[in-house]
Scaffold this motif. Sequence first.
Motif, short mmCIF file in Angstrom:
data_model
loop_
_atom_site.label_atom_id
_atom_site.label_comp_id
_atom_site.label_asym_id
_atom_site.label_seq_id
_atom_site.Cartn_x
_atom_site.Cartn_y
_atom_site.Cartn_z
N HIS A 215 60.45 29.64 42.20
CA HIS A 215 60.55 28.36 42.90
C HIS A 215 62.02 27.96 43.01
CE1 HIS A 215 56.60 28.48 40.94
NE2 HIS A 215 56.19 27.99 42.08
N ALA A 216 62.42 27.50 44.18
CA ALA A 216 63.81 27.06 44.36
C ALA A 216 63.83 25.56 44.51
CB ALA A 216 64.43 27.73 45.58
N PRO A 217 64.73 24.84 43.91
CA PRO A 217 65.69 25.32 42.92
C PRO A 217 65.00 25.58 41.59
CG PRO A 217 65.86 22.95 43.11
CD PRO A 217 64.86 23.40 44.16
N ILE A 218 65.70 26.23 40.70
CA ILE A 218 65.13 26.53 39.38
C ILE A 218 64.96 25.22 38.62
CG2 ILE A 218 65.56 27.62 37.15
CD1 ILE A 218 66.86 29.93 38.64
N HIS A 219 63.73 24.90 38.29
CA HIS A 219 63.44 23.70 37.51
C HIS A 219 63.30 24.04 36.03
CE1 HIS A 219 62.98 21.17 41.00
NE2 HIS A 219 62.20 22.09 41.53
N PHE A 220 63.17 25.29 35.74
CA PHE A 220 63.00 25.74 34.38
C PHE A 220 64.35 26.26 33.91
CE2 PHE A 220 62.01 29.46 31.60
CZ PHE A 220 61.47 28.77 30.54
N TRP A 221 65.02 25.55 33.03
CA TRP A 221 66.36 25.94 32.58
C TRP A 221 66.32 27.14 31.66
CZ3 TRP A 221 67.89 26.30 27.55
CH2 TRP A 221 67.00 25.77 26.61
N GLY A 222 65.30 27.22 30.85
CA GLY A 222 65.19 28.30 29.88
C GLY A 222 64.37 27.85 28.68
N ARG A 223 64.52 28.58 27.58
CA ARG A 223 63.72 28.31 26.39
C ARG A 223 64.52 28.73 25.16
NH1 ARG A 223 59.74 31.77 27.56
NH2 ARG A 223 58.69 30.15 28.74
N VAL A 224 64.45 27.95 24.11
CA VAL A 224 65.03 28.33 22.83
C VAL A 224 63.90 28.86 21.97
CG1 VAL A 224 66.18 27.50 20.74
CG2 VAL A 224 66.87 26.63 22.97
N ILE A 225 64.11 30.02 21.38
CA ILE A 225 63.07 30.65 20.55
C ILE A 225 63.55 30.65 19.10
CG2 ILE A 225 61.71 32.73 20.13
CD1 ILE A 225 62.34 33.39 23.17
N VAL A 226 62.76 30.03 18.23
CA VAL A 226 63.10 29.88 16.83
C VAL A 226 62.09 30.64 16.00
CG1 VAL A 226 63.42 28.20 14.97
CG2 VAL A 226 64.07 27.60 17.33
N TYR A 227 62.58 31.50 15.10
CA TYR A 227 61.68 32.18 14.19
C TYR A 227 61.34 31.26 13.02
CZ TYR A 227 61.82 36.90 16.15
OH TYR A 227 61.66 38.01 16.94
N VAL A 228 60.06 31.28 12.66
CA VAL A 228 59.56 30.49 11.54
C VAL A 228 58.84 31.41 10.57
CG1 VAL A 228 59.38 28.34 12.87
CG2 VAL A 228 57.43 29.88 12.78
N SER A 229 58.64 30.94 9.35
CA SER A 229 58.02 31.78 8.33
C SER A 229 56.53 32.02 8.58
CB SER A 229 58.22 31.16 6.95
OG SER A 229 57.63 29.87 6.89
N ASP A 230 55.85 31.07 9.21
CA ASP A 230 54.40 31.18 9.47
C ASP A 230 54.09 30.38 10.74
OD1 ASP A 230 51.58 30.58 9.52
OD2 ASP A 230 51.48 31.06 7.38
N VAL A 231 53.81 31.06 11.84
CA VAL A 231 53.61 30.42 13.13
C VAL A 231 52.42 29.45 13.10
CG1 VAL A 231 53.01 30.81 15.57
CG2 VAL A 231 54.69 32.27 14.43
N ASP A 232 51.31 29.88 12.55
CA ASP A 232 50.11 29.04 12.54
C ASP A 232 50.31 27.81 11.67
OD1 ASP A 232 47.85 30.65 14.08
OD2 ASP A 232 49.07 32.08 12.96
N ALA A 233 50.94 27.96 10.51
CA ALA A 233 51.21 26.82 9.64
C ALA A 233 52.19 25.86 10.31
CB ALA A 233 51.74 27.29 8.30
N PHE A 234 53.21 26.39 10.99
CA PHE A 234 54.18 25.54 11.68
C PHE A 234 53.51 24.77 12.80
CE2 PHE A 234 58.13 24.38 13.78
CZ PHE A 234 58.98 24.17 12.70
N TYR A 235 52.60 25.41 13.51
CA TYR A 235 51.81 24.76 14.57
C TYR A 235 51.01 23.59 13.99
CZ TYR A 235 48.03 24.32 18.04
OH TYR A 235 47.12 23.85 18.95
N ARG A 236 50.33 23.83 12.89
CA ARG A 236 49.53 22.76 12.26
C ARG A 236 50.44 21.62 11.78
NH1 ARG A 236 46.99 27.41 10.38
NH2 ARG A 236 48.04 27.27 8.35
N GLN A 237 51.60 21.95 11.24
CA GLN A 237 52.55 20.93 10.79
C GLN A 237 53.01 20.07 11.97
OE1 GLN A 237 54.50 23.75 7.40
NE2 GLN A 237 55.92 22.68 8.72
N ALA A 238 53.33 20.70 13.08
CA ALA A 238 53.76 19.96 14.27
C ALA A 238 52.67 18.98 14.69
CB ALA A 238 54.11 20.92 15.41
N GLN A 239 51.45 19.45 14.76
CA GLN A 239 50.33 18.58 15.15
C GLN A 239 50.15 17.44 14.14
OE1 GLN A 239 47.12 21.52 15.64
NE2 GLN A 239 47.04 20.84 17.77
#
Length: 128
Positions: free
Chosen positions: A68-92
């Motif tokens: 899509h022009a112009p680019i509306h998606f600047w990018g993404r920062v990817i952060v490693y965590v010790s446990d993805v599912d636990a981090f997901y539950r913590q965020a919620q």
Amino acid sequence: MTNERMEPSSGDARVESLSAITLATRDMPRAVRFYEALGFRIVHGGASEAFTSFALGSSFLNLTTETHAPIHFWGRVIVYVSDVDAFYRQAQARGIEPQFAPRDAPWNERYFHLTDPDGHELSFARPL
């Protein structure tokens, strides 16, 4: 979500490192040529793919095709965590609603995304 600082308890999942930055491009072949000319090494994808990853030491620079022009998606920062599912539950539990539940990706990571208050996309991941 409040502005007060939340200290993690000993049982919480924790942030471990910055894994990658993902940038949007409208022209993957041109972008791949540019980064290869700088000496970046492809570890996934390539000029004819919609997603490409370059190794940067122990981190990555990713490119994703945005048509899509112009680019509306600047990018993404990817952060490693010790446990993805636990981090997901913590965020919620802290009033943050991710875009989707954790899932396994074909590039061998378990991950989920959320958007910060300013619209920046964050991905929390762990290698499989």
